[in-house]
Design a protein around this motif. Sequence first.
Motif, PDB file in Angstrom:
ATOM      1  N   GLU A 235       0.837  -1.215   0.000  1.00  0.00           N
ATOM      2  CA  GLU A 235       0.000   0.000   0.000  1.00  0.00           C
ATOM      3  C   GLU A 235       0.868   1.259   0.000  1.00  0.00           C
ATOM      4  O   GLU A 235       0.536   2.258  -0.638  1.00  0.00           O
ATOM      5  N   ALA A 239       1.089   4.167  -2.873  1.00  0.00           N
ATOM      6  CA  ALA A 239       1.000   5.615  -2.626  1.00  0.00           C
ATOM      7  C   ALA A 239       2.075   6.367  -3.402  1.00  0.00           C
ATOM      8  O   ALA A 239       1.867   7.514  -3.830  1.00  0.00           O
ATOM      9  N   ARG A 247       2.881  13.494   0.467  1.00  0.00           N
ATOM     10  CA  ARG A 247       1.671  12.791   0.905  1.00  0.00           C
ATOM     11  C   ARG A 247       1.956  11.284   1.013  1.00  0.00           C
ATOM     12  O   ARG A 247       1.402  10.591   1.851  1.00  0.00           O
ATOM     13  N   LYS A 251       1.386   8.808   4.256  1.00  0.00           N
ATOM     14  CA  LYS A 251       0.732   7.493   4.175  1.00  0.00           C
ATOM     15  C   LYS A 251       1.614   6.431   4.847  1.00  0.00           C
ATOM     16  O   LYS A 251       1.118   5.575   5.591  1.00  0.00           O
ATOM     17  N   GLN A 254       1.125   6.709   8.526  1.00  0.00           N
ATOM     18  CA  GLN A 254      -0.185   6.168   8.947  1.00  0.00           C
ATOM     19  C   GLN A 254      -0.143   4.651   8.961  1.00  0.00           C
ATOM     20  O   GLN A 254      -0.644   4.010   9.878  1.00  0.00           O
TER      21      GLN A 254
END
Length: 725
Positions: A235, A239, A247, A251, A254
Motif C-alpha cells: 500500500e 502511494a 503525501r 501514508k 499512517q
Amino acid sequence: MAATRRLVNTVAVITINHPPVNALSSSVRHALVEEFGKASKDPTVEAIVLNGSNGKFSAGADIREFGTSAIKTVSLEDINGTIEASQKPVVAAIEGIALGGGLELALACHYRVADIQSRVGLPEVLIGILPAAGGTQRLPRLIGIPAALDVIVRGRHIPATEALNLGIVDEVVQGSAVDAAIQLAQKVIGLPLNKRRLSTLRISSNLNMEDFLDTTVEKTKKQFRGAQAPMACIEAVRASVLLPYHRGVEKERQLFLSLWATGQPQAQQYAFFSEREAAKWSHPSGARWYSEEPKLVRTAAVIGLGTMGRGIVISLSKANIPVIAIEQDAYQLEMGKKAVNSLLEREAEKLKQQGFSPGSKLASVHFTLAFGELQDVDLVIEAVYENMELKKEIFRKLSSVCKSNAFLCTNTSGLNIDEIASVTDRPNQVIGTHFFSPANIMKLLEVVRGQQTSLTTIATAMNLGKILGKVTVLVGNCPLFVGNRMLGPYLEQASYLLEEGCYPETVDRAMEEFGFAMGPFRMMDLAGLDVGWRSRTEKGLTGANVPQGTPARKRLGNRYSPLADLLCESGRFGQKTGKGWYQYEKPGGRTARPDPWVKDFLQKYRKTHQIKQQPSNQEQIVERCVYALANEGFRILEDGIASCPEDIDVIYNNGYGWPKYRGGPMYYASFVGLPKVFNTLEKYYKANADVPSMKPAFLLKKLAAVGGPPIKEWRLQVGKPVNKL
Ligand SMILES: CCCCCCCCCCCCCC(=O)CC(=O)SCCNC(=O)CCNC(=O)[C@H](O)C(C)(C)COP(=O)(O)OP(=O)(O)OC[C@H]1O[C@@H](n2cnc3c(N)ncnc32)[C@H](O)[C@@H]1OP(=O)(O)O
Ligand SMILES: NC(=O)C1=CN([C@@H]2O[C@H](COP(=O)(O)OP(=O)(O)OC[C@H]3O[C@@H](n4cnc5c(N)ncnc54)[C@H](O)[C@@H]3O)[C@@H](O)[C@H]2O)C=CC1
C-alpha cells in the motif's frame, strides 16, 4: 560521540558511531543533525561523505526504541529531507550493511558507493513494520515499482553487485568505499543536484500499474498468510505511484501506526531479539556462553548421505569447512554424491552471479566408504537411520578411529544422547546437533547437551551453528528434545478432532489460517506417516505387541487414536506413497487433495466406535491444538529442558513453520492471557481425564494464578535451568 566529523581537503566525512551495528538511535539522530548542520554551514566544506564506524554503514532504526518516546524525537525522515535538500553534494559510503533506515538514509544522499562485500536492503517487513523514513517513496522512484516491491516486500539483503545492477548504488568498489566516496564527492562538487534528489523524481508508470499492484496484493496475501506488514508495504508503494512525495510519506507513517496497533510488530521484534538471546546460552552449572571458548572446526565428516546428511554436507561446505562424506555401500555413496554435487553446482552458480569465485567460498567434499579416513577430522556429524543400535555401532566405530579430541555429534531427532554417548571413549565430547529438513535451507539447529557433555563441546557446537548461519538453540536431553516433544500433544489433538467429526482439510485450513506454514495433516504426509508408526510399534502402542484385549482407543488407561496406524496398515504413508491423509497426483507428488477414501474411512470409523459427532469450529480447533502445544512447552520449562520460553519460541519460529508475527507458542499463550489458556485446558481436562497431556502444567497454573506476568518475568518463576529428568 554518536557521530563524528573530520575534514579531508574540502570534503567533510561524517561517521556514525554507535556500536555494534550503528543503529540510528535518538542520540545518533541528534548527532547527525548537529554534524550535518555544522558541515553545511562551514564555508571550507564543499561536499559531504556519510559513513559508519567499524565497517558498517548502519543497521537502520534502533529497534529497541519502537514503542518508546525516543522514536518520536528528531524524525529520521526529517534528517533525510535535510540531507537531500543540501546544496553541497552528499555521498554515502556503504561498508558492511546499509539496512532499513540505514538504506533510507543512503537513499537521501545524492550518490551511493558500496564495497563489494556489503549488503543493502529494507528488511523492516521481517520485523513487522515497513520502511517509514521515506524508503517506500524514494526506492520506487529510483528503481521502478516491480523491483522496489520485490526489495521491500521480501525484505531480503541484497549483495552489492546486485544492488549496482538494480541501480540502488552508483558504484561498487573492491577497496575502501570511504576513499572511493571521497573521490567521487570531489568530482561532483559544483555539478547540479536536482536529478539526484530522489523525492523529486517522477515514477515511470504505465497504464497497467494498478492491475500489477492488485495482482501483487493477491499473490502476497497467499504467500504471507495473515502477516500484515507485507500488505502495508504494497500500500505504501502504491502511494508512491498515486500521490506526491510528501503525501506518500504521510501514508507511510499512517501505515506504520496501523501496523503497530495490530500487535504483529511487537511479536516479530520479540522474535528478532529472542533469536539473538538464544546464542547467549546458559548451562545448569551456571556457565554461560562468554565463559567458554569454542574449539576451531577446520575439518568435518558426515556419516550417512540421506535426506539430512546431504543438506548438512552442503551447509558445512558453504561455511568453507572441508567435509569427508561417508556412506554404507557403493550404491548409497554414488546416490549421495550425485545429490550433493548437484546442490553444490547450484550454490556455485549463485556465487558466480554475485561476483564471487565459487572456489573461494565452497569447501571441498571428499566421498568415501572408509571410516579409517576420519582419523584427522575435528568433528563428525552422524546422520544414519533413526535406530539406536545402528547409532551405537557407528559411535563405537567413531570412538576407535577418530583422534581423541574430535567431537562426535548425532543428528538424531529424539533418541537418548546419553545412551549414544555411553558407548564411546569420550561421552563428554558427544552432543546432539539436530538439523531440520532440508538441512541446508532450514535456519534452526537444536543443540542437545547430554549429562556428560562438556562445556567446551557445547561452546563448539553452538559456535559451529553460528558459522553455518543457523539460529542455534541449546536444549537438554529428553525423548524428542523440545520441538518434536511439543508436537506430540499437538498432533494428538489433531487426531482426536478427526475422530469427533472434523476432516484433515478442515483442521489444516484452521491452522494454516492461524498462520502455520502447513497444517498438521499435510505436515505428517510430508514427513512420512511410517516414521511415527515404526516408533509406536517399537513402543508396543500398535502392532503385534499390543496386549490382547486392549481396547482400540485406549492405551495404558489413556485415550489413544489409532487413526494414523490404520492408515499405515493400508499402505498410506503420505506423499511418498501418493496417499496418506490426502491423495497426491503420484507417489512423491506434492499437491494434496482431499481424498474421498479418507472421508469414508473416517465415517466408518466413527460409526464402528460410536463416537458422538461434535465437529469443532475454526476457533476451537486452533485453541485445542495450540494450547496443547504451549502446555507441553510449560512442562519443558519445568523439566529444565529449555532454559527460557524465548528459546522454545525461537525453535517453533524457525523449525516448525509457526507464524513469526504471532511470536511463538509461548509468546502467543502470554498474548492470549495465561489465565484464559489455563482455564480452557482445565475445562477440557476435567471433561477428558483420560487425556493427560491436556492437564494444565504446574508452571502454567502458577503463572496464571498471578495473573500471567509478561514473558520476560517467567524466568523468575522457572528458576535456574536444572534438568529434573
Ligand atoms: C510506536 C509509535 C511510533 C510513533 C512514530 C511513528 C513514526 C515512525 C517512524 C519510524 C521510522 C522507521 C525507520 C525505519 O525504516 C525502520 C528501521 O530501520 S527498522 C530496522 C531495520 N533493520 C533491520 O531490521 C536490521 C536488523 N539487524 C540485522 O538484521 C542484523 O542484526 C545485522 C545484519 C545488522 C547484523 O547481524 P550480525 O552481525 O549477525 O549481528 P547480530 O544480529 O547478532 O546483531 C548484533 C547486535 O546488534 C543488535 N541489533 C542489530 N540490529 C539492530 C537494530 N536495528 N536496532 C537495535 N539493535 C540492533 C542485535 O540485537 C545484537 O545485539 P544483542 O544485544 O546481542 O541483541
Ligand atoms: N528426515 C528428516 O526430516 C529428519 C531426520 N532427522 C534424523 O536424521 C537422521 C537421518 O535421517 P534421514 O536423513 O531422514 O534418513 P535417510 O534414510 O534419508 O538417510 C540415512 C542414510 O544413512 C545411511 N546409512 C545407514 N547406515 C549407515 C552406515 N552404517 N554407515 C554410513 N551410512 C549409513 C543410509 O544409506 C542413508 O543414506 C535420523 O536420525 C533422523 O531421525 C532429523 C531431523 C529431520
